[in-house]
Design a protein around this motif. Structure first.
Motif, short mmCIF file in Angstrom:
data_model
loop_
_atom_site.label_atom_id
_atom_site.label_comp_id
_atom_site.label_asym_id
_atom_site.label_seq_id
_atom_site.Cartn_x
_atom_site.Cartn_y
_atom_site.Cartn_z
N MET A 152 1.95 -4.00 7.91
CA MET A 152 0.56 -4.15 7.46
C MET A 152 0.11 -5.61 7.43
SD MET A 152 0.98 -3.56 3.38
CE MET A 152 1.07 -1.81 3.55
N ASP A 153 -1.15 -5.75 7.10
CA ASP A 153 -1.78 -7.06 7.02
C ASP A 153 -2.31 -7.16 5.58
OD1 ASP A 153 -2.74 -9.38 8.05
OD2 ASP A 153 -4.62 -8.51 8.75
N GLY A 154 -2.59 -8.33 5.08
CA GLY A 154 -3.19 -8.43 3.75
C GLY A 154 -2.17 -8.67 2.66
N ALA A 155 -2.31 -7.92 1.55
CA ALA A 155 -1.41 -8.14 0.41
C ALA A 155 -0.83 -6.81 -0.06
CB ALA A 155 -2.19 -8.79 -0.74
N LEU A 156 0.32 -6.89 -0.70
CA LEU A 156 0.98 -5.69 -1.21
C LEU A 156 1.41 -5.93 -2.66
CD1 LEU A 156 2.11 -2.86 -0.47
CD2 LEU A 156 4.22 -3.99 0.23
N LEU A 157 1.07 -5.00 -3.54
CA LEU A 157 1.40 -5.13 -4.97
C LEU A 157 2.31 -3.98 -5.36
CD1 LEU A 157 -2.31 -5.24 -6.26
CD2 LEU A 157 -1.05 -7.08 -5.13
N ALA A 158 3.30 -4.26 -6.21
CA ALA A 158 4.11 -3.15 -6.74
C ALA A 158 3.29 -2.44 -7.80
CB ALA A 158 5.39 -3.70 -7.35
N GLY A 175 -6.94 3.37 -6.45
CA GLY A 175 -6.67 3.31 -5.02
C GLY A 175 -6.76 4.65 -4.34
N ARG A 176 -6.82 4.59 -3.01
CA ARG A 176 -6.84 5.80 -2.18
C ARG A 176 -5.47 5.87 -1.52
NH1 ARG A 176 -8.30 5.64 3.06
NH2 ARG A 176 -9.18 3.57 2.76
N ARG A 184 -4.37 2.25 -0.82
CA ARG A 184 -5.29 1.16 -0.49
C ARG A 184 -6.08 0.86 -1.76
NH1 ARG A 184 -8.29 -1.01 4.24
NH2 ARG A 184 -9.55 -2.58 3.20
N VAL A 185 -6.01 -0.37 -2.24
CA VAL A 185 -6.64 -0.71 -3.52
C VAL A 185 -8.16 -0.81 -3.35
CG1 VAL A 185 -6.77 -2.44 -5.35
CG2 VAL A 185 -4.56 -1.91 -4.31
N GLN A 239 -11.85 -8.31 -0.84
CA GLN A 239 -13.14 -8.29 -0.14
C GLN A 239 -12.96 -8.81 1.30
OE1 GLN A 239 -15.92 -7.19 -1.95
NE2 GLN A 239 -14.35 -6.89 -3.53
N ARG A 240 -11.86 -9.55 1.52
CA ARG A 240 -11.66 -10.16 2.84
C ARG A 240 -10.53 -9.52 3.63
NH1 ARG A 240 -11.83 -16.48 0.98
NH2 ARG A 240 -13.26 -16.16 -0.77
N LEU A 241 -9.46 -9.10 2.92
CA LEU A 241 -8.30 -8.53 3.59
C LEU A 241 -7.88 -7.27 2.84
CD1 LEU A 241 -5.99 -11.71 3.96
CD2 LEU A 241 -7.10 -10.48 5.82
N PRO A 242 -7.22 -6.32 3.52
CA PRO A 242 -6.80 -5.13 2.79
C PRO A 242 -5.70 -5.44 1.76
CG PRO A 242 -6.03 -5.05 5.06
CD PRO A 242 -6.90 -6.26 4.95
N VAL A 243 -5.83 -4.84 0.58
CA VAL A 243 -4.79 -4.98 -0.45
C VAL A 243 -4.23 -3.59 -0.72
CG1 VAL A 243 -4.36 -5.63 -2.86
CG2 VAL A 243 -5.89 -7.03 -1.46
N PHE A 244 -2.91 -3.49 -0.71
CA PHE A 244 -2.27 -2.19 -0.90
C PHE A 244 -1.40 -2.22 -2.15
CE2 PHE A 244 -3.04 -2.54 3.65
CZ PHE A 244 -3.60 -1.30 3.95
#
Ligand code: G1P
Length: 290
Positions: A152-158, A175-176, A184-185, A239-244
Motif C-alpha cells: 500500500m501507499d500512505g500510512a498504516l496504524l495498528a 473506518g471502512r 480505510r480510515v 486528506q492527502r494520502l490514504p490512511v489504513f
C-alpha cells in the motif's frame, strides 16, 4: 515501495503515572518480569528487520542509552567469573540495533516528539513504536504491519477493539473494512469524550508513516493542553494520502497503566520458562485463599 528501515521510539515523558517509581528511574527501564519494558520494544524492532532506532529522549534519560550500549566493566566481570551465559545475554542487548538519540527539548506532545526525528529519518517511510504498548505476538506486530504496508501507499496504524467505556483513553478511528483486518480510515479523533467516539476501534502505539507527516506536524496547532497530537497530524495526512488501520494479531498490554503493567508481569511471567510453573502454582494458592 521503499523498505521500512528506521523506527522512532518516543521516550521523553516524565512517567508521572508511575511516581514515585519513576522519580529517578525512567519508566522505560521498569522491568516486566526480567527485562526493561523498552527492551521488549527493541526486540520487536530488531526481529522485524528494522536497522536503526531513533530514540526521542529528554532530561534524565541517559540510562536508556546506557542499557543498549556496551558495558566494558560488567562484561569483564562476567568473563572473569566465567558466566558466559550472562555475558552473551548482555552483549546481545548492545548488538541489537543501531541507536541514534535525539533530545526533545520541551514536552510538547507525541506529534512534536516524532517531529524531532525529521532530520534523522529523512525522506523515507518509518515505523513508530510507543513504549507503553507491549505486544506479545508470534509474528512481531510491527513486522505484521511492514508486510501489509508493502502492498500500500500512505500510512498504516495498528488498531484494536476496546470496550466502549475505554474509548476516551485512545485515538479512535472510524473506518471502512477493505480486506481481512484492514480498514480505510475515514475519521479519527484523539481521546473523544465518553459517549462521542465514532467506533470502538482504538489506535494502538504502532504506526508506519510516510515522510510527508513531518511537514504536516510542523503546521498542526497545539491542543488545549498545548500539545501537538499525532492524531491531528494523521487526520490532515488522510486528506492527502490514504490512511489504513490494521487489526494486529497478538496480546497487547498497556504497560503505561499500573493495572496493565501488573497484568503484563503476570501474563509474561506465566510464559517464562523457569518462573512460569512456580508462578502458576502461587496464583492457584492465592485464588484458593480469596
Ligand atoms: C497515544 C496516542 C493515542 C493512542 C495511544 C495508544 O496516547 O495519542 O492516539 O491511542 O497512544 O497507546 P497516550 O496513551 O500516549 O496518551
Amino acid at each position: 515501495m521503499m523498505k521500512v528501515r528506521k523506527a522512532v521510539i518516543p521516550a521523553a515523558g516524565f512517567g508521572t503515572r508511575f511516581l514515585p517509581a519513576t522519580k529517578v528511574v525512567p519508566k522505560e527501564l521498569l522491568p516486566v518480569v526480567d527485562k526493561p519494558t523498552i527492551q521488549y520494544i527493541m526486540e520487536e524492532v530488531a526481529s522485524s528487520g528494522i536497522e536503526e532506532v531513533i530514540l526521542i529522549t529528554g532530561r534524565e534519560k541517559g540510562s536508556i542509552e546506557d542499557h543498549f550500549d556496551t558495558s566494558t566493566e560488567l562484561e569483564e566481570h562476567l568473563r572473569k567469573k566465567k558466566r558466559m551465559d550472562l555475558l552473551r545475554m548482555v552483549q546481545r542487548i548492545s548488538e541489537m540495533v543501531t541507536l541514534v538519540s535525539v533530545r526533545q527539548k520541551e514536552p510538547l506532545g507525541l506529534g512534536h516528539a516524532i517531529l524531532c526525528a525529521k532530520k534523522v529519518v529523512g525522506q523515507e517511510p518509518f515505523a513508530v513504536l510507543l513504549g507503553d504498548d507491549l505486544i506479545d505476538a508470534e509474528r512481531p506486530c510491527i513486522r505484521q504491519m511492514i508486510d501489509i504496508y508493502q502492498k500500500m501507499d500512505g500510512a498504516l496504524l495498528a488498531i484494536q477493539k476496546v470496550p466502549k467505556t475505554e474509548t476516551h483513553l485512545y485515538g479512535i478511528i472510524r473506518g471502512r473494512r477493505v480486506s481481512d483486518r484492514v480498514y480505510r480510515v475515514e475519521e479519527m479523533v484523539e481521546k473523544p469524550k465518553q459517549g462521542t467516539a465514532p467506533s470502538n476501534l482504538a489506535i494502538i502505539g504502532r504506526y508506519i508513516l510516510p515522510p510527508q507527516i513531518f511537514g504536516i506536524l510542523e503546521k498542526v496547532s497545539p491542543d488545549p493542553r498545548g500539545e501537538i497530537q499525532l492524531t491531528d497530524g494523521l487526520r490532515e495526512l488522510s486528506q492527502r494520502l490514504p490512511v489504513f488501520g490494521y487489526e494486529f494479531i497478538g496480546d497487547r498490554y498497556d504497560a503505561g497503566d499500573k493495572l496493565g503493567y501488573l497484568q503484563a508481569n503476570i501474563s509474561l511471567g506465566l510464559k517464562h520458562p523457569e518462573l512460569g510453573p512456580k508462578l502458576k502454582r502461587y496464583l492457584k494458592e492465592l485464588s484458593g485463599k480469596s
